[in-house]
Enzyme design. Structure first.
Site, PDB file in Angstrom:
ATOM      1  N   ASN A  47     -17.294  26.435 -24.370  1.00 24.42           N
ATOM      2  CA  ASN A  47     -17.956  25.595 -23.573  1.00 24.42           C
ATOM      3  C   ASN A  47     -17.634  25.632 -22.070  1.00 24.42           C
ATOM      4  OD1 ASN A  47     -19.116  24.187 -25.679  1.00 24.42           O
ATOM      5  ND2 ASN A  47     -16.988  23.010 -26.024  1.00 24.42           N
ATOM      6  N   LYS A 101      -8.057   3.535   2.340  1.00 23.59           N
ATOM      7  CA  LYS A 101      -7.385   4.851   2.039  1.00 23.59           C
ATOM      8  C   LYS A 101      -7.634   5.593   0.844  1.00 23.59           C
ATOM      9  CE  LYS A 101      -4.129   2.841   4.327  1.00 23.59           C
ATOM     10  NZ  LYS A 101      -4.905   2.015   5.342  1.00 23.59           N
ATOM     11  N   TYR A 112      -9.709  -6.322  13.061  1.00 28.84           N
ATOM     12  CA  TYR A 112      -9.066  -5.891  11.921  1.00 28.84           C
ATOM     13  C   TYR A 112      -9.098  -6.944  11.016  1.00 28.84           C
ATOM     14  CZ  TYR A 112      -5.416  -4.308   8.842  1.00 28.84           C
ATOM     15  OH  TYR A 112      -4.904  -3.981   7.639  1.00 28.84           O
ATOM     16  N   GLU A 156     -18.913  21.368 -15.786  1.00 21.52           N
ATOM     17  CA  GLU A 156     -19.105  20.167 -16.429  1.00 21.52           C
ATOM     18  C   GLU A 156     -18.373  19.225 -15.583  1.00 21.52           C
ATOM     19  OE1 GLU A 156     -20.594  19.918 -20.722  1.00 21.52           O
ATOM     20  OE2 GLU A 156     -18.829  21.370 -20.375  1.00 21.52           O
ATOM     21  N   HIS A 208     -39.094  23.534  -9.691  1.00 23.40           N
ATOM     22  CA  HIS A 208     -39.323  22.569 -10.942  1.00 23.40           C
ATOM     23  C   HIS A 208     -38.667  23.021 -12.183  1.00 23.40           C
ATOM     24  CE1 HIS A 208     -42.645  20.572  -8.484  1.00 23.40           C
ATOM     25  NE2 HIS A 208     -42.850  22.057  -7.948  1.00 23.40           N
ATOM     26  N   GLN A 223      -7.404  -2.009   4.615  1.00 27.00           N
ATOM     27  CA  GLN A 223      -6.331  -1.422   3.792  1.00 27.00           C
ATOM     28  C   GLN A 223      -6.759  -0.639   2.559  1.00 27.00           C
ATOM     29  OE1 GLN A 223      -2.226  -2.832   3.448  1.00 27.00           O
ATOM     30  NE2 GLN A 223      -2.647  -2.916   1.187  1.00 27.00           N
ATOM     31  N   LYS A 278     -17.602  27.516 -30.720  1.00 26.48           N
ATOM     32  CA  LYS A 278     -17.866  26.966 -29.338  1.00 26.48           C
ATOM     33  C   LYS A 278     -16.961  27.576 -28.196  1.00 26.48           C
ATOM     34  CE  LYS A 278     -20.566  24.374 -28.434  1.00 26.48           C
ATOM     35  NZ  LYS A 278     -20.724  22.977 -28.286  1.00 26.48           N
ATOM     36  N   SER A 294       0.867  -1.299   0.188  1.00 29.49           N
ATOM     37  CA  SER A 294      -0.072  -0.002   0.140  1.00 29.49           C
ATOM     38  C   SER A 294       0.677   1.237   0.047  1.00 29.49           C
ATOM     39  CB  SER A 294      -1.039   0.092   1.287  1.00 29.49           C
ATOM     40  OG  SER A 294       0.035  -0.231   2.424  1.00 29.49           O
ATOM     41  N   SER A 306     -13.963  24.139 -28.945  1.00 25.97           N
ATOM     42  CA  SER A 306     -14.183  22.766 -29.527  1.00 25.97           C
ATOM     43  C   SER A 306     -13.223  22.662 -30.646  1.00 25.97           C
ATOM     44  CB  SER A 306     -15.473  22.817 -30.089  1.00 25.97           C
ATOM     45  OG  SER A 306     -15.612  21.984 -31.408  1.00 25.97           O
TER      46      SER A 306
HETATM   47  N1  ARG Z   1      -1.090  -1.375   5.614  1.00 29.14           N
HETATM   48  C1  ARG Z   1      -2.264  -1.884   6.626  1.00 29.14           C
HETATM   49  C2  ARG Z   1      -3.553  -0.973   6.192  1.00 29.14           C
HETATM   50  O1  ARG Z   1      -3.516  -0.191   5.708  1.00 29.14           O
HETATM   51  C3  ARG Z   1      -1.617  -1.537   7.892  1.00 29.14           C
HETATM   52  C4  ARG Z   1      -2.084  -2.558   8.809  1.00 29.14           C
HETATM   53  C5  ARG Z   1      -1.610  -3.935   8.687  1.00 29.14           C
HETATM   54  N2  ARG Z   1      -2.049  -4.870   9.415  1.00 29.14           N
HETATM   55  C6  ARG Z   1      -1.698  -6.079   9.144  1.00 29.14           C
HETATM   56  N3  ARG Z   1      -2.108  -6.752  10.386  1.00 29.14           N
HETATM   57  N4  ARG Z   1      -1.467  -6.845   8.058  1.00 29.14           N
HETATM   58  O2  ARG Z   1      -4.458  -1.474   6.984  1.00 29.14           O
END
Ligand code: ARG
Length: 466
Positions: free
Chosen positions: A292, A332, A324, A297, A163, A329, A290, A30, A284
């Site tokens: 726009n 985010k 958890y 938009e 309306h 993950q 045009k 990540s 355009s």
């Molecule tokens: N990168 C993980 C997340 O965003 C962090 C937590 C990972 N925890 C685990 N037990 N693998 O959630």
């Protein structure tokens, strides 16, 4: 055994006898997106280290080494000198590994009484707390842009719609200040979201808390959290705060999208209510004539992804057993994308408004068709003691008559009007003008010039304009 001597090469690799598949590393990393949490990860780790030292779980020297090491790492990241590694999965392990490489065994003590589960939860909260403040500033600038326009066009009259049919004449400034109010609520909602963001999750550890003698209240004070989470299992899998924040973003963007829709309509030849400056329009590639309104938009179009982000996170969380799960993950990216999108939209809207001009003559002209003062005649009859339902019927017949004769209400003579009701007298003509209509609406929150001037002054005061 040092990490590099473990077959997996991982910090968690003690029980593994094989190296992780490259595909697994790529699939589960990540760091590409959670690197943006580095500042907050470091801030949280420093507070954690101070607590560990206070509780004599590490020595003062170790604490100092950790804090100095983290400061140096943060500077490296700030300066773009830090190399993020996807085999280290995420921001937490990238930083921890760099720290241990830099300061040795003290670095390996930082993760005492902590799990990445409560760590990531903490980072996210710290990050969102700052984002609430940034968003607030951006929204205040957008509000100021509305207020500047409302001041500039104070007195100008336009049709108000229900309306999308012409309904009653209103002040342009009244319409603009409606958006000021929406963004006011959005700002309040964001502040309210802090109640659930500002809760310390750290100390929940993986899911069950820890037997080590930590002091969560101390960490909460260090990080400026007014509260400590009450149940470690709840905390470990809780993303309600992120969902609430996403919902706030959704309302903001929905408001922007409504404005965008109006700007698109208003800049069409059919309406011709506004002119958006050339710098904020595009042309355009085939039709030379045009111009726009691509910016509104796009704002309207981006609403889909902001809504998608909220739905995405709701779907991620809805089926998760406590506590958890790695699914989390996936929290985010939607939040970051929605945040970037909403910030970009709010910023450009402020510029767009500063570069938009209202076509005042055309707006006034548009109030003249469509019998927009019909309600005023009904109210006039009510003042003459006629029950409102009866008055509604009388005016309905007057309108039908005008339609048949292809006339406006203002073109009727007193004698003609009196054929519909003997209660109508000479003073009716004051009521028939759009200015008279607008300025009669003096109820609190109404469109009369006095009310709108008051609202405008209050807004200017609140925003510190002038
Ligand atoms: N990168 C993980 C997340 O965003 C962090 C937590 C990972 N925890 C685990 N037990 N693998 O959630």
């Amino acid at each position: 055994m040092a990490d590099q001597d473990k077959p997996s090469g991982k910090m968690w690799g003690g029980r593994f006898s094989e190296a992780t598949a490259a595909s697994v590393e790529a699939f589960s990393a990540s760091i590409q997106y959670d690197a943006r949490l580095y500042h907050h990860d470091i801030m949280g780790s420093k507070a954690h280290a101070r607590m560990l030292a206070r509780q004599q779980l590490i020595t003062e020297e170790e604490c100092e080494a950790i804090i100095n090491g983290l400061t140096a790492i943060e500077e490296d990241i700030d300066q773009g000198r830090f190399e993020f590694k996807s085999e280290l999965e995420d921001i937490h392990m990238n930083i921890e590994k760099a720290l241990t490489d830099r300061i040795g065994p003290a670095g390996a003590k930082l993760h005492t009484a902590r799990s990445r589960n409560d760590q990531v939860n903490l980072d996210f909260r710290l990050y969102l707390r700052d984002q609430v403040a940034e968003m607030d500033t951006l929204l205040a600038s957008a509000q100021s842009a509305f207020v500047r326009l409302a001041r500039k066009y104070l007195g100008a009259i336009m049709p108000g719609y229900t309306h999308l049919q012409r309904a009653q004449p209103v002040l342009v400034s009244h319409h603009l200040l409606a958006y000021y109010e929406m963004f006011k609520r959005d700002r309040e909602r964001l502040q309210a979201s802090l109640q659930h963001i500002n809760v310390l999750p750290l100390g929940s550890a993986a899911l069950a808390g820890t037997g080590l003698p930590i002091d969560r209240e101390f960490v909460a004070r260090e990080l400026g959290f007014p509260a400590v989470s009450a149940n470690s299992m709840d905390t470990s899998g809780d993303r309600d705060f992120a969902l609430e924040f996403l919902f706030c973003l959704n309302l903001i963007h929905m408001h922007l999208s409504r404005l965008a829709e109006e700007l698109v309509l208003w800049s069409s030849k059919e309406f011709d209510f506004v002119r958006i400056g050339d710098r904020y329009c595009t042309g355009s590639s085939i039709m030379p004539q045009k111009k726009n309104p691509d910016i509104p938009e796009l704002i309207r179009g981006k609403s889909g992804r902001v809504t998608g982000a909220l739905v995405s996170l709701l779907m991620t969380v809805k089926g998760l057993p406590l506590t958890y799960n790695r699914d989390l993950q996936e929290d985010k990216e939607p939040v970051f994308d929605a945040l970037d999108t909403v910030k970009a939209s709010v910023s450009i809207v402020a510029e767009l408004l500063d570069n938009t001009e209202f076509n005042v003559e055309r707006l006034l002209d548009a109030t003249h068709g469509g019998f927009m003062t019909a309600t005023d005649i009904a109210d006039y009859l009510v003042c003459k003691n006629m029950p409102f339902r009866q008055a509604h019927g009388v005016v309905g017949r007057i309108v039908a008559h005008c339609q048949q004769q292809d006339m406006e209400l203002t073109e009727l003579t007193l004698a003609e009007l009196q054929e519909f009701s003997q209660d109508i007298e000479e003073d009716i003509f004051k009521v028939l003008s759009v200015e008279g209509s607008v300025n009669s609406r003096t109820s609190l929150g109404g469109t009369a010039i006095e009310r709108v001037t008051e609202a405008l002054q209050k807004a200017e005061q609140t925003l510190g304009i002038k």
